[in-house]
Write a protein that holds these residues in place. Structure first.
Motif, PDB file in Angstrom:
ATOM      1  N   LYS A   1     122.226 -42.980  64.047  1.00  0.00           N
ATOM      2  CA  LYS A   1     121.951 -42.457  62.712  1.00  0.00           C
ATOM      3  C   LYS A   1     120.583 -42.893  62.210  1.00  0.00           C
ATOM      4  O   LYS A   1     119.879 -42.137  61.549  1.00  0.00           O
ATOM      5  CB  LYS A   1     123.035 -42.907  61.731  1.00  0.00           C
ATOM      6  CG  LYS A   1     124.360 -42.216  61.936  1.00  0.00           C
ATOM      7  CD  LYS A   1     125.354 -42.637  60.875  1.00  0.00           C
ATOM      8  CE  LYS A   1     126.680 -41.937  61.074  1.00  0.00           C
ATOM      9  NZ  LYS A   1     127.650 -42.267  60.023  1.00  0.00           N
TER      10      LYS A   1
ATOM     11  N   THR B   1     127.634 -37.780  61.509  1.00  0.00           N
ATOM     12  CA  THR B   1     127.526 -37.253  62.872  1.00  0.00           C
ATOM     13  C   THR B   1     128.911 -36.981  63.438  1.00  0.00           C
ATOM     14  O   THR B   1     129.898 -37.596  63.027  1.00  0.00           O
ATOM     15  CB  THR B   1     126.791 -38.235  63.806  1.00  0.00           C
ATOM     16  OG1 THR B   1     127.507 -39.457  63.843  1.00  0.00           O
ATOM     17  CG2 THR B   1     125.378 -38.479  63.349  1.00  0.00           C
TER      18      THR B   1
ATOM     19  N   LYS C   1     126.188 -33.326  70.315  1.00  0.00           N
ATOM     20  CA  LYS C   1     126.348 -34.111  69.095  1.00  0.00           C
ATOM     21  C   LYS C   1     125.670 -33.362  67.963  1.00  0.00           C
ATOM     22  O   LYS C   1     124.568 -32.828  68.132  1.00  0.00           O
ATOM     23  CB  LYS C   1     125.716 -35.493  69.274  1.00  0.00           C
ATOM     24  CG  LYS C   1     125.934 -36.448  68.125  1.00  0.00           C
ATOM     25  CD  LYS C   1     125.376 -37.817  68.480  1.00  0.00           C
ATOM     26  CE  LYS C   1     125.678 -38.843  67.426  1.00  0.00           C
ATOM     27  NZ  LYS C   1     125.177 -40.180  67.821  1.00  0.00           N
TER      28      LYS C   1
ATOM     29  N   ALA D   1     124.620 -33.413  63.701  1.00  0.00           N
ATOM     30  CA  ALA D   1     124.365 -34.293  62.558  1.00  0.00           C
ATOM     31  C   ALA D   1     124.243 -33.470  61.287  1.00  0.00           C
ATOM     32  O   ALA D   1     123.503 -32.481  61.250  1.00  0.00           O
ATOM     33  CB  ALA D   1     123.085 -35.093  62.776  1.00  0.00           C
TER      34      ALA D   1
END
Length: 107
Positions: free
Chosen positions: A48, A68, A89, A91
């Protein structure tokens, strides 16, 4: 003691490796309807803190919060065998009041 920089630093090459692409879907449009939340696909190894720094340097904005989530690749079957899609992934970046990122500007 070293002084903390008050100005935003220039974007580095590594920052563009952290932020892979913006996510432009119906769900990201609903989440970002207020104009303060933007969704990005990011490097699965990125933290992060790295994501926050990359967004602040690349877009010259102030980031308020980051959420996330990781997505595992789905198993796909065909006549010739079994395969797997790649995981990724995502975010959700919440910007501070007064900050804005316009991803579709100029299209």
């Amino acid at each position: 003691m070293a002084k903390k920089k008050t100005q935003t630093a220039a974007a580095r090459v590594k920052d563009y490796g952290v932020l892979l692409s913006p996510v432009v879907t119906e769900k990201s449009a609903v989440v970002g309807a207020s104009g303060l939340t933007v969704t990005f696909r990011v490097d699965p190894r990125a933290t992060k803190t790295e994501i926050r720094g990359a967004v602040e340097r690349v877009f010259s904005v102030k980031v308020d919060a980051i959420r996330t989530c990781r997505f595992m690749g789905k198993l796909k079957r065909s006549v010739t065998g079994v395969g797997k899609r790649a995981g990724y992934k995502k975010a959700y970046v919440t910007l501070a009041e007064g900050s804005k990122i316009d991803l579709v500007e100029g299209l």
